[in-house]
Design a protein around this motif. Structure first.
Motif, PDB file in Angstrom:
ATOM      1  N   ARG A 144       4.300   4.916 -13.732  1.00  0.00           N
ATOM      2  CA  ARG A 144       3.872   3.580 -13.312  1.00  0.00           C
ATOM      3  C   ARG A 144       3.874   2.599 -14.464  1.00  0.00           C
ATOM      4  N   LEU A 145       4.041   1.328 -14.142  1.00  0.00           N
ATOM      5  CA  LEU A 145       3.862   0.278 -15.127  1.00  0.00           C
ATOM      6  C   LEU A 145       2.395  -0.125 -15.077  1.00  0.00           C
ATOM      7  N   MET A 146       1.726  -0.125 -16.192  1.00  0.00           N
ATOM      8  CA  MET A 146       0.303  -0.461 -16.294  1.00  0.00           C
ATOM      9  C   MET A 146      -0.566   0.439 -15.403  1.00  0.00           C
ATOM     10  N   PRO A 147      -0.624   1.717 -15.702  1.00  0.00           N
ATOM     11  CA  PRO A 147      -1.366   2.677 -14.868  1.00  0.00           C
ATOM     12  C   PRO A 147      -2.865   2.685 -15.157  1.00  0.00           C
ATOM     13  N   SER A 148      -3.537   1.600 -14.857  1.00  0.00           N
ATOM     14  CA  SER A 148      -4.948   1.455 -15.218  1.00  0.00           C
ATOM     15  C   SER A 148      -5.875   2.443 -14.517  1.00  0.00           C
ATOM     16  N   ASP A 149      -5.489   2.915 -13.341  1.00  0.00           N
ATOM     17  CA  ASP A 149      -6.382   3.825 -12.613  1.00  0.00           C
ATOM     18  C   ASP A 149      -5.791   5.222 -12.449  1.00  0.00           C
ATOM     19  N   GLY A 150      -4.864   5.608 -13.341  1.00  0.00           N
ATOM     20  CA  GLY A 150      -4.330   6.966 -13.342  1.00  0.00           C
ATOM     21  C   GLY A 150      -3.335   7.234 -12.234  1.00  0.00           C
ATOM     22  N   PRO A 151      -3.171   8.519 -11.877  1.00  0.00           N
ATOM     23  CA  PRO A 151      -2.200   8.885 -10.843  1.00  0.00           C
ATOM     24  C   PRO A 151      -2.636   8.401  -9.457  1.00  0.00           C
ATOM     25  N   VAL A 152      -1.651   8.218  -8.584  1.00  0.00           N
ATOM     26  CA  VAL A 152      -1.911   7.700  -7.239  1.00  0.00           C
ATOM     27  C   VAL A 152      -1.104   8.500  -6.224  1.00  0.00           C
ATOM     28  N   THR A 153      -1.697   8.744  -5.077  1.00  0.00           N
ATOM     29  CA  THR A 153      -0.960   9.287  -3.934  1.00  0.00           C
ATOM     30  C   THR A 153      -0.802   8.135  -2.961  1.00  0.00           C
TER      31      THR A 153
END
Length: 80
Positions: free
Chosen positions: A19-28
């Protein structure tokens, strides 16, 4: 020319590194839309993926638009 493949309704596991700018970590993400980024550097290709965030139990969360690396959506047999 892009050759990316993702089906609407697919569930993507998107790591922070993809991700670009992954401020909240991994995402589903349960995918509801995909679109190319109009103003991108030539060697840094990104794609907007839109959808609903899914929790660990599969519960649907907030709508999200996440900028991910195009290589995340390449066909499995494509050269990287």
């Amino acid at each position: 020319m892009f050759d990316v493949r993702v089906r609407l309704g697919a569930v993507l596991e998107i790591s922070a590194a993809e991700r670009l700018m992954p401020s909240d970590g991994p995402v589903t993400l349960w995918v509801t839309g995909v679109r190319l980024v109009a103003h991108r550097p030539p060697h840094d290709e990104w794609i907007w993926v839109e959808g609903l965030r899914l929790g660990r139990t599969g519960r649907r969360g907030q709508q999200a638009r996440i900028l991910i690396r195009a290589s995340k959506l390449l066909p499995k047999d494509a050269p990287r």
